[in-house]
Design an enzyme around this catalytic site. Sequence first.
Site, PDB file in Angstrom:
ATOM      1  CD  GLN A 170      14.590  14.377   1.612  1.00 14.67           C
ATOM      2  OE1 GLN A 170      13.800  14.414   2.147  1.00 14.67           O
ATOM      3  NE2 GLN A 170      15.502  13.401   2.169  1.00 14.67           N
ATOM      4  NE  ARG A 221       9.293  11.679   1.802  1.00  4.83           N
ATOM      5  CZ  ARG A 221      10.445  11.515   2.576  1.00  4.83           C
ATOM      6  NH1 ARG A 221      10.448  11.084   3.791  1.00  4.83           N
ATOM      7  NH2 ARG A 221      11.561  11.833   1.831  1.00  4.83           N
ATOM      8  CE  LYS A 239      17.279  12.750   8.316  1.00  3.43           C
ATOM      9  NZ  LYS A 239      17.034  13.123   9.626  1.00  3.43           N
ATOM     10  CB  THR A 240      17.608   8.814  12.855  1.00  7.31           C
ATOM     11  OG1 THR A 240      16.818  10.063  11.820  1.00  7.31           O
ATOM     12  CG2 THR A 240      17.298   9.520  14.505  1.00  7.31           C
ATOM     13  CG  ASP A 282      18.677  15.508  11.991  1.00  6.81           C
ATOM     14  OD1 ASP A 282      18.747  15.055  10.888  1.00  6.81           O
ATOM     15  OD2 ASP A 282      17.775  14.922  12.626  1.00  6.81           O
ATOM     16  CD  GLU A 283      15.673  16.487   8.643  1.00  7.96           C
ATOM     17  OE1 GLU A 283      15.956  16.849   7.385  1.00  7.96           O
ATOM     18  OE2 GLU A 283      14.866  15.510   8.839  1.00  7.96           O
TER      19      GLU A 283
END
Length: 648
Positions: A246, A605, A28-29, A215-216
């Site tokens: 998330q 993770r 996504k970044t 973002d997020e």
Amino acid sequence: MILNKIQKKAIHLINNPCLILAGAGSGKTSVIINKIIVLIKIYGYNPKKIFAITFTNKAAKEIKLRLVNQLTMKQIKEISISTFHSLGLKIIRNEYKFLGLIENFTLFDEKEQLLLLKSFISDLDKNYNIFFLKQLLYQISFWKNNLLDAKLARLKISSMLEEKCIFFYEKYEFFLKEHNILDFHDLIFLPTNLLKKNINIQLKWQKKIQYLLIDEYQDVNSSQYKLIKLLCGYNSNLTVVGDNDQSIYSWRGAETKIFYLLKNDFPNLNILKMEQNYRSSGRILHVANILISHNINFFHKKLFSKLDYGNKIYILKSMNEIHEAQQIIQYIKFHKNKYQGRYNDYAILYRSNYQVRAVETELIYQNIPYLIHSGCSFFDLLEIKDLLAYLRLVINQNDDFAFLRIINVPNRKIGLITISKLKKFAKNNKISLFVASTDNRMKLQLRKNIINTLNNFVVWILKLTLILSKKPEKILEYIIRDTKYFSWIQNFYTDSVIIKKKKKNIVFFSKWLKKMLIGNDFHIPMKLEDILIHFICGDLDYSSFNTKKKRLDKLQLMTIHSSKGLEFPVVCIIGMEEGTLPHQKSILDNNITEERRLLYVGITRAKSQLFLSFCKKKRKFGMIMHLQPSRFLFELPKREIIWIKNII
């Protein structure tokens, strides 16, 4: 990174609002970075009018670093990349007169909020209930997150508890206004209400923002969402990137309903799903997909990977938490030797901080290097808090909490009786302690030597305000020198190791602050008052100036919440019992869906190996508790997991 088909489509969708549902590890970044580049280079957007909002300064810094080879330094500096609270602060700084503020306001942290509320309650009841104090803080936060000042909140009271809280909320609001102080929630509460009420200011900020990226998005709360809407208006130039699977911060006000609100409020919304994961093995993703499918979700995603399918997932049964720690560490040692790994390739994750004790004890016993990510800030160190209080008082002489912290640090022989007299006089005359120190009526109550000490202190603070206006980068040097702070530390502490460490912290902080005030290639110079507010918000990354950073080979220990955004070759999640994960409170509150999302975050993770463990018994509150395995273990696909009883 080479963009895939969905990522390419996402960065070129600019004419309609865009929701990018970006699964864990889906890059996504890279989409955010490439979209900024495309907006400037291809579509001709003005960098000054592009605003990107992240939730941490670390994420903002990463975006800027990755823009270096694509844009000029001038363009990078012009783009506004900040947290929500930094953006809120920017609006407040520009519009403070409309908010009834004086320019040099300061910010309370949560401890100071509690101290203030405690003082209000104890004035009425010396035997107050500590639980009520925490309820009061929560209720005020709740009201502010719902954009309710005390006047509006009073109209919505629905219980005796809220009736009791509103009385203190009114006192709290009055105190902050009188002392030109804000709290953390005000950085969203004030600008959102201002934009809502003042159409001219709203239009002004909508013109400033030609394109907005968030973002997020899953971490956004209701007040932040309302701020987004007000900044966008009917403008469709909006891209939000997030993962509803998330969303794990309901205790901060984040709710998955913001995804549905976005769809309702922006009918022409484009929705894209980024489902290709570049991090984890296929088996780990399959297990994560099956787990999260037990949540009812309107926006369904299914992660996939082109990496190897990978190893099976191990579930370990232990007798108790000590046995669990021994087995987990034994497994890590075996795996590390077999694959010639490093300790920092391994992470032990847990639901709550208390779970780390048994693991840490075993690591110390086996002499294994480890690092606990506790979330403690460098700026919470006592010596740093002292220096920050000096800086706060230079900025805002109405800041009584800063005054009280440093009036006797180092010792100026201002006793408790003098402080008590100052407090009483200031309260009766509705003035600050700093102003009370200079009042001739106050001087009649004090001895001559005390009057002289207070006069010298006041004159010195006012002198520092002049230095700040001319040489801001020198301000901390003057404070450390004039207070003889190093000598005071030398005399106050007896342990030479502690003394050395504290002095080193101060030197580091002084250099760091100077660089923030001067600026660098990525950051324009910041004003001291803004830096102080960002400290409270946790928006600043002091490690960026640490040139001696080393990647130490240590086993990583952290809560699952802290692990969000990180990745490790091998992940071990301990405490997979009912009452631990899912947490007992979540079971009672029927909030299992968020606990499932939390485990989903923990699982994703892991890059190549995942290990889950649970105990049959644990000692809690001095009692032996018999435990059941977490319900989530039975939701995992049987073919992908191996249950084992003992490693040792």
